[in-house]
Design a protein around this motif. Structure first.
Motif, PDB file in Angstrom:
ATOM      1  N   ARG A   9      34.262 -23.799  44.316  1.00 36.45           N
ATOM      2  CA  ARG A   9      33.579 -24.171  43.219  1.00 36.45           C
ATOM      3  C   ARG A   9      34.150 -22.350  42.075  1.00 36.45           C
ATOM      4  NH1 ARG A   9      27.497 -25.364  41.363  1.00 36.45           N
ATOM      5  NH2 ARG A   9      28.345 -25.394  38.878  1.00 36.45           N
ATOM      6  N   ALA A  10      34.364 -22.560  41.437  1.00 34.06           N
ATOM      7  CA  ALA A  10      34.768 -21.309  41.037  1.00 34.06           C
ATOM      8  C   ALA A  10      33.220 -20.961  39.932  1.00 34.06           C
ATOM      9  CB  ALA A  10      36.158 -21.872  39.913  1.00 34.06           C
ATOM     10  N   GLY A  11      32.906 -21.605  39.517  1.00 28.50           N
ATOM     11  CA  GLY A  11      31.292 -21.187  38.675  1.00 28.50           C
ATOM     12  C   GLY A  11      31.707 -20.488  37.646  1.00 28.50           C
ATOM     13  N   ASN A  12      30.736 -20.329  37.159  1.00 35.09           N
ATOM     14  CA  ASN A  12      30.447 -19.649  35.963  1.00 35.09           C
ATOM     15  C   ASN A  12      29.786 -18.600  35.202  1.00 35.09           C
ATOM     16  OD1 ASN A  12      28.824 -21.827  34.641  1.00 35.09           O
ATOM     17  ND2 ASN A  12      29.358 -22.064  33.245  1.00 35.09           N
ATOM     18  N   GLY A  13      29.364 -18.505  36.971  1.00 34.04           N
ATOM     19  CA  GLY A  13      28.417 -17.234  36.528  1.00 34.04           C
ATOM     20  C   GLY A  13      26.739 -17.686  35.560  1.00 34.04           C
ATOM     21  N   HIS A  14      26.601 -19.575  35.240  1.00 35.06           N
ATOM     22  CA  HIS A  14      25.610 -19.759  34.992  1.00 35.06           C
ATOM     23  C   HIS A  14      24.713 -20.404  36.107  1.00 35.06           C
ATOM     24  CE1 HIS A  14      26.723 -17.195  31.307  1.00 35.06           C
ATOM     25  NE2 HIS A  14      28.072 -17.938  31.065  1.00 35.06           N
ATOM     26  N   GLU A  15      25.010 -20.951  36.741  1.00 39.99           N
ATOM     27  CA  GLU A  15      24.333 -21.351  37.663  1.00 39.99           C
ATOM     28  C   GLU A  15      22.792 -21.203  37.864  1.00 39.99           C
ATOM     29  OE1 GLU A  15      28.655 -22.047  38.759  1.00 39.99           O
ATOM     30  OE2 GLU A  15      26.959 -20.041  38.431  1.00 39.99           O
ATOM     31  N   LYS A  16      22.244 -19.810  38.359  1.00 41.24           N
ATOM     32  CA  LYS A  16      21.331 -20.048  38.256  1.00 41.24           C
ATOM     33  C   LYS A  16      20.006 -20.532  36.940  1.00 41.24           C
ATOM     34  CE  LYS A  16      22.173 -15.993  41.235  1.00 41.24           C
ATOM     35  NZ  LYS A  16      21.776 -14.723  41.242  1.00 41.24           N
ATOM     36  N   ASP A  17      20.686 -20.358  36.145  1.00 45.54           N
ATOM     37  CA  ASP A  17      20.203 -20.861  34.850  1.00 45.54           C
ATOM     38  C   ASP A  17      20.086 -22.319  34.893  1.00 45.54           C
ATOM     39  OD1 ASP A  17      20.342 -17.924  33.782  1.00 45.54           O
ATOM     40  OD2 ASP A  17      22.036 -18.283  32.346  1.00 45.54           O
ATOM     41  N   VAL A  18      20.990 -22.738  35.111  1.00 46.99           N
ATOM     42  CA  VAL A  18      20.912 -24.637  35.554  1.00 46.99           C
ATOM     43  C   VAL A  18      19.999 -24.642  36.522  1.00 46.99           C
ATOM     44  CG1 VAL A  18      21.705 -26.579  36.441  1.00 46.99           C
ATOM     45  CG2 VAL A  18      23.824 -23.905  34.721  1.00 46.99           C
ATOM     46  N   ALA A  19      20.352 -23.740  37.297  1.00 46.92           N
ATOM     47  CA  ALA A  19      19.184 -24.225  38.650  1.00 46.92           C
ATOM     48  C   ALA A  19      17.494 -24.042  37.420  1.00 46.92           C
ATOM     49  CB  ALA A  19      19.440 -23.304  39.353  1.00 46.92           C
ATOM     50  N   ALA A  20      16.834 -22.349  36.887  1.00 46.65           N
ATOM     51  CA  ALA A  20      15.994 -22.665  36.696  1.00 46.65           C
ATOM     52  C   ALA A  20      15.862 -23.429  35.985  1.00 46.65           C
ATOM     53  CB  ALA A  20      15.941 -20.997  35.507  1.00 46.65           C
ATOM     54  N   ALA A  21      16.230 -24.502  34.818  1.00 48.44           N
ATOM     55  CA  ALA A  21      15.825 -25.314  33.759  1.00 48.44           C
ATOM     56  C   ALA A  21      15.475 -26.583  34.682  1.00 48.44           C
ATOM     57  CB  ALA A  21      17.534 -25.169  32.854  1.00 48.44           C
ATOM     58  N   THR A  22      16.529 -26.895  35.498  1.00 51.48           N
ATOM     59  CA  THR A  22      16.551 -28.160  36.316  1.00 51.48           C
ATOM     60  C   THR A  22      18.155 -28.163  36.959  1.00 51.48           C
ATOM     61  OG1 THR A  22      15.930 -30.743  36.341  1.00 51.48           O
ATOM     62  CG2 THR A  22      17.709 -29.285  34.770  1.00 51.48           C
ATOM     63  N   ALA A  23      17.182 -29.062  38.316  1.00 50.31           N
ATOM     64  CA  ALA A  23      18.322 -29.004  39.721  1.00 50.31           C
ATOM     65  C   ALA A  23      19.004 -30.447  38.576  1.00 50.31           C
ATOM     66  CB  ALA A  23      18.051 -29.689  41.011  1.00 50.31           C
ATOM     67  N   SER A  24      20.644 -30.326  38.273  1.00 53.44           N
ATOM     68  CA  SER A  24      21.043 -31.787  37.106  1.00 53.44           C
ATOM     69  C   SER A  24      22.481 -32.114  38.141  1.00 53.44           C
ATOM     70  CB  SER A  24      21.367 -31.058  35.697  1.00 53.44           C
ATOM     71  OG  SER A  24      21.781 -29.846  35.920  1.00 53.44           O
ATOM     72  N   PRO A  25      23.194 -32.544  37.537  1.00 53.93           N
ATOM     73  CA  PRO A  25      24.434 -33.042  37.619  1.00 53.93           C
ATOM     74  C   PRO A  25      25.498 -32.027  37.084  1.00 53.93           C
ATOM     75  CG  PRO A  25      24.003 -35.347  36.946  1.00 53.93           C
ATOM     76  CD  PRO A  25      22.401 -33.932  36.762  1.00 53.93           C
ATOM     77  N   ILE A  26      24.780 -30.956  36.105  1.00 52.10           N
ATOM     78  CA  ILE A  26      25.748 -30.428  35.582  1.00 52.10           C
ATOM     79  C   ILE A  26      26.344 -29.082  36.649  1.00 52.10           C
ATOM     80  CG2 ILE A  26      26.047 -28.391  34.290  1.00 52.10           C
ATOM     81  CD1 ILE A  26      24.160 -30.062  32.118  1.00 52.10           C
ATOM     82  N   ASP A  27      25.256 -29.152  37.209  1.00 56.98           N
ATOM     83  CA  ASP A  27      25.414 -27.956  38.421  1.00 56.98           C
ATOM     84  C   ASP A  27      26.156 -28.711  39.282  1.00 56.98           C
ATOM     85  OD1 ASP A  27      24.697 -25.471  38.953  1.00 56.98           O
ATOM     86  OD2 ASP A  27      22.754 -25.852  39.923  1.00 56.98           O
ATOM     87  N   GLN A  28      26.602 -29.473  40.023  1.00 59.71           N
ATOM     88  CA  GLN A  28      27.157 -30.172  40.808  1.00 59.71           C
ATOM     89  C   GLN A  28      28.593 -30.096  40.961  1.00 59.71           C
ATOM     90  OE1 GLN A  28      26.452 -34.469  41.043  1.00 59.71           O
ATOM     91  NE2 GLN A  28      23.864 -33.795  41.080  1.00 59.71           N
ATOM     92  N   GLU A  29      28.977 -29.938  42.149  1.00 54.38           N
ATOM     93  CA  GLU A  29      30.486 -30.470  42.279  1.00 54.38           C
ATOM     94  C   GLU A  29      31.150 -30.859  41.378  1.00 54.38           C
ATOM     95  OE1 GLU A  29      33.351 -28.789  44.177  1.00 54.38           O
ATOM     96  OE2 GLU A  29      31.701 -26.817  44.306  1.00 54.38           O
TER      97      GLU A  29
END
Length: 414
Positions: A9-29
């Protein structure tokens, strides 16, 4: 066509923001990554389906030299975030082709790419215009491959596909009172409303609030047009050739009339009192609002220190890199994220498909303005009260909407 199932996964650097909000499909492969090589030109194309909701994913198809899988994956994730933020019952995707759209062979490349991706376009991927590809062009390509229109995957699920196609065509052909195609300018209108929502929340006077805009295509041009119409002086406009600048404000309609088909302004007809500066000068302009509306990754660690605007509104997808956004936030320069600011065209297309707006452009304008103000106002309120960056608030909105959509498995298209 080769399926690439094991790319990290390349990632865009905002994954921690997503995780802080909630674990969601946006943060998946991503659900699927595909790559394709054109047998005639050697061009490489990509498709990333980040999420499927109700069996569908939406996102544009871009064409530019240097387009990469990393870029397309970032954009697909952004589309998934965008649809969630506006509560749309559809996932996110993106297509990209590494090829020059000005090349005379570009149409053939697009046709062959769409033929290769036909299984997805036929049943799952709803696409539209993007960088280097106009809506008119992509619809010509779809007609060439017998898919009718780029919203085909959704339209064919309708109880009456022919009637739905006719309604979509009518919506895309609707004209504003200024004679502009609604489908061409609704995205820029949405960005302008995001800017005006910030102006309203800050208590600024539109007539004394300046804007600098990078890009004069459908997104940048539309943003400039509607900010100018609202009385905001647009002091700088940049295209691929350079930056046009006037400290008192440019005559936006006149300059937009000088554009060619590639979104470049004819410099031979620019008034003498307009300064012609280097292309990247627009980023360092002394303006209240900076709108990167041309290319992804425009504001980076190596140029973020030149930014002097008070607010950056991302009209381009991934216009600000994460490390640059962190610097801007530390300087209390707010960044209104792309998945809110530039969502207008995508969400309007789905409102049209779902029969939630009619053919009156001003009905669509009113709804988009209200939806944009609601999200930007929430972002501004949380920044003012608890210091939450706009992106964090936006991701929280997306996460909450995803939870409410968790039980939705069928999509009814009239």
């Amino acid at each position: 066509m080769t399926t690439l199932d094991n790319i990290p996964r390349a990632g865009n650097g905002h994954e921690k923001d997503v995780a802080a909000a909630t674990a969601s499909p946006i943060d998946q492969e991503p659900y699927q990554r595909l790559t394709w090589t054109d047998p005639e030109t050697g061009a490489t194309g990509y498709l990333v389906i980040h999420t499927l909701t109700c069996g569908l994913a939406t996102g544009g198809l871009r064409m530019r030299p240097g387009c990469t899988m990393h870029e397309v994956e970032d954009l697909a994730r952004g589309m998934a975030t965008k649809t969630a933020t506006f509560g749309l019952p559809v996932g996110g995707a993106k297509g990209g082709i590494d090829f020059d759209p000005k090349d005379e062979r570009a149409f053939g490349v697009l046709v062959r790419y769409c033929l290769a991706m036909r299984p997805w376009l036929d049943s799952h991927w709803v696409t539209a215009e993007d960088l280097g590809v106009t809506q008119q062009l992509i619809d010509e390509v779809f007609a060439e491959v017998d898919l009718g229109q780029s919203f085909h995957a959704a339209i064919q699920r309708s109880a009456n596909p022919e009637a739905t196609l006719e309604r979509v065509h009518a919506g895309l052909s609707a004209l504003t009172a200024d004679g502009l195609l609604l489908g061409d300018i609704i995205g820029g209108y949405g960005v302008a409303q995001a800017c005006l929502a910030v102006v309203n929340a800050r208590g600024w006077d539109e007539r004394r609030t300046t804007a600098a805009i990078q890009g004069v295509g459908t997104m940048g041009g539309g943003t400039a047009w509607y900010l100018h119409e609202a009385g905001v002086p647009v002091v700088a406009l940049a295209d691929a050739i350079g930056t046009l600048y006037s400290p008192t404000g440019l005559d936006v309609p006149a300059l937009l009339d000088l554009r060619n088909t590639y979104g470049e302004i004819d410099r031979s007809r620019v008034p003498d009192d307009v300064a012609q500066l280097p292309r990247d000068a627009v980023l360092s302009m002394e303006a209240d609002i900076l709108v990167p509306a041309a290319i992804s990754y425009a504001i980076r660690a190596d140029n973020v220190d030149t930014i002097s605007a008070r607010v950056v509104v991302e009209a381009a997808n991934n216009g600000v890199l994460p490390e640059a956004e962190a610097v801007l936030t530390a300087r209390e320069i707010l960044v209104i994220p792309d998945f809110v600011a530039n969502a207008g065209a995508a969400v309007w297309a789905w409102w049209l498909l779902l029969g939630e707006v009619g053919l009156d452009p001003y009905e669509s304008f009113d709804r988009l303005r209200l939806e944009m103000y609601a999200r930007v106002n929430q972002m501004m309120a949380e920044w003012n009260t608890i210091g939450a960056p706009p992106r964090t608030t936006g991701l929280g909105i997306a996460a909450a909407n995803l939870k409410s959509l968790a039980g939705v498995h069928e999509l009814t298209i009239p």
